[in-house]
Write a protein that holds these residues in place. Structure first.
Motif, PDB file in Angstrom:
ATOM      1  N   SER A  76      -0.284   3.988  -7.857  1.00 13.08           N
ATOM      2  CA  SER A  76      -1.739   4.044  -7.907  1.00 13.08           C
ATOM      3  C   SER A  76      -2.221   5.138  -8.863  1.00 13.08           C
ATOM      4  CB  SER A  76      -2.300   4.307  -6.506  1.00 13.08           C
ATOM      5  OG  SER A  76      -3.698   4.217  -6.510  1.00 13.08           O
ATOM      6  N   ARG A 109      -1.366   3.347  -2.555  1.00 14.53           N
ATOM      7  CA  ARG A 109      -2.697   2.818  -2.841  1.00 14.53           C
ATOM      8  C   ARG A 109      -3.654   3.183  -1.710  1.00 14.53           C
ATOM      9  NH1 ARG A 109      -4.718  -1.508  -5.942  1.00 14.53           N
ATOM     10  NH2 ARG A 109      -6.431  -2.699  -5.022  1.00 14.53           N
ATOM     11  N   LYS A 117      -9.014   0.208  -0.888  1.00 18.18           N
ATOM     12  CA  LYS A 117      -8.981  -0.714  -2.022  1.00 18.18           C
ATOM     13  C   LYS A 117      -8.365  -2.037  -1.590  1.00 18.18           C
ATOM     14  CE  LYS A 117      -8.869   2.446  -5.961  1.00 18.18           C
ATOM     15  NZ  LYS A 117      -8.160   2.789  -7.216  1.00 18.18           N
ATOM     16  N   TYR A 158       0.839  -1.207   0.000  1.00 11.64           N
ATOM     17  CA  TYR A 158       0.000   0.000   0.000  1.00 11.64           C
ATOM     18  C   TYR A 158       0.871   1.252   0.000  1.00 11.64           C
ATOM     19  CZ  TYR A 158      -4.477  -2.367   0.749  1.00 11.64           C
ATOM     20  OH  TYR A 158      -5.608  -3.117   0.589  1.00 11.64           O
ATOM     21  N   THR A 181      -1.083  -7.221  -6.389  1.00 17.30           N
ATOM     22  CA  THR A 181      -1.792  -6.114  -7.033  1.00 17.30           C
ATOM     23  C   THR A 181      -0.878  -5.574  -8.115  1.00 17.30           C
ATOM     24  OG1 THR A 181      -2.918  -3.985  -6.678  1.00 17.30           O
ATOM     25  CG2 THR A 181      -0.915  -4.371  -5.425  1.00 17.30           C
ATOM     26  N   LYS A 232       2.849   1.643  -3.493  1.00 15.58           N
ATOM     27  CA  LYS A 232       1.984   2.090  -4.586  1.00 15.58           C
ATOM     28  C   LYS A 232       1.266   3.405  -4.293  1.00 15.58           C
ATOM     29  CE  LYS A 232      -1.030  -0.554  -6.485  1.00 15.58           C
ATOM     30  NZ  LYS A 232      -1.013  -0.671  -7.950  1.00 15.58           N
TER      31      LYS A 232
END
Length: 294
Positions: free
Chosen positions: A220, A125, A129, A120, A215, A123
């Motif tokens: 992101s 992110r 998500k 996370y 992922t 990215k």
């Protein structure tokens, strides 16, 4: 020097008196002679014997790249030793870029929730998500016998392995699969997305590591990475390794199918990826027809 420059400008405009012109030229000549002798003496003896003051213009040295800034290693996917290296890194809590049957992905072992949290951060992110899990084949699910309906099993038999991600109901069966430590970290509170890539390298890797949280390997909001060079350029300074496999098989990620209401005869395409929606619906009809579901 400022006085000399002003006098040269006046001389150009023919406004400089002759006596002042001679004086300025004399001063300029003395400065030039001093500069020459100082430069020659200082260069000859490699030290400042005659004071010269700071240089007006300095040559900028090219900046050298710091060695060892990135510890990211770049093994080649065709070597068995490379897969072992990546597997060991993942088992030790690392985050690596890996190829899949669609685009490149970031992977972390489900044994290490903290590594999934790193994804996370890497990215950037959004935390809302969810991240899916990746397994090597459906037999891994059959062994633990999750409470899936015959229709869901039929549908998964048709779509796996391949570029399709199925979202199913979360349950205690995930802990038997090896997702126990990361149970709260992957998926949502009620559901989990499962990938079974049709890719030899990815399948061998997940056989060695157990379920992986994966992922797409891109910052992101940016485009997917379709070559290992893209992963290296974008994220290598934050990763432990990138498994280099050349160009990806697809230009976009997997198609995401919500199967949580499949028992009601309903599936929903949440994201159309490399497998078109029409193909998904055809496979769903085949799965229903096998069971005689109208």
């Amino acid at each position: 020097m400022e006085v000399v420059i002003v006098c040269f400008l006046l001389f150009t405009l023919e406004r400089l008196p002759l006596p002042l012109e001679i004086a300025v030229l004399s001063v300029f000549s003395i400065l030039c002679l001093y500069g020459f002798l100082a430069s020659f003496a200082n260069s000859l003896f490699n030290k400042e014997l005659i004071l010269m003051g700071p240089a007006i213009f300095k040559k900028e040295e090219p900046k050298k790249m710091e060695e060892g800034v990135s510890s990211c290693i770049l093994p080649q996917s065709h070597r068995t030793s490379s897969l072992r290296t990546i597997a060991n890194m993942l088992d030790n809590g690392g985050v690596c870029g890996i190829p899949t049957d669609t685009v490149y992905a970031l992977a972390a072992s489900c044994k290490h929730p903290e590594a999934i949290n790193r994804i996370y951060s890497i990215k950037e992110r959004p935390s809302e998500k969810p991240i899916c899990i990746c397994i090597s084949n459906l037999d891994q699910l059959r062994v633990i016998n999750p409470p899936f309906s015959p229709l869901l099993w039929n549908f998964m038999d048709l779509v796996y392995p391949g570029g399709i991600s199925c979202i199913v109901q979360k349950g205690e069966w995930l802990k038997k699969l090896g997702v126990g430590p990361a149970y709260e970290t992957v998926g949502t509170n009620d559901s989990i997305m499962i990938r079974v890539p049709d890719h030899t390298v990815t399948a061998h890797l997940t056989d060695m590591t157990g379920p992986l949280a994966i992922t797409s390997a891109n910052p992101s909001g940016e485009s997917d990475s379709t070559h290992h060079d893209m992963v290296i350029t974008r994220l290598s300074d934050k990763l432990d390794a990138v498994l280099c496999d050349g160009y990806s098989n697809e230009l976009v990620g997997s198609t995401v199918v919500n199967c949580t209401k499949i028992n009601e005869g309903i599936i929903k395409i949440l994201r159309e990826g490399c497998v078109p929606t029409t193909k998904i619906m055809q496979l769903f009809e085949r799965a229903k027809n096998t069971l005689g579901v109208l």
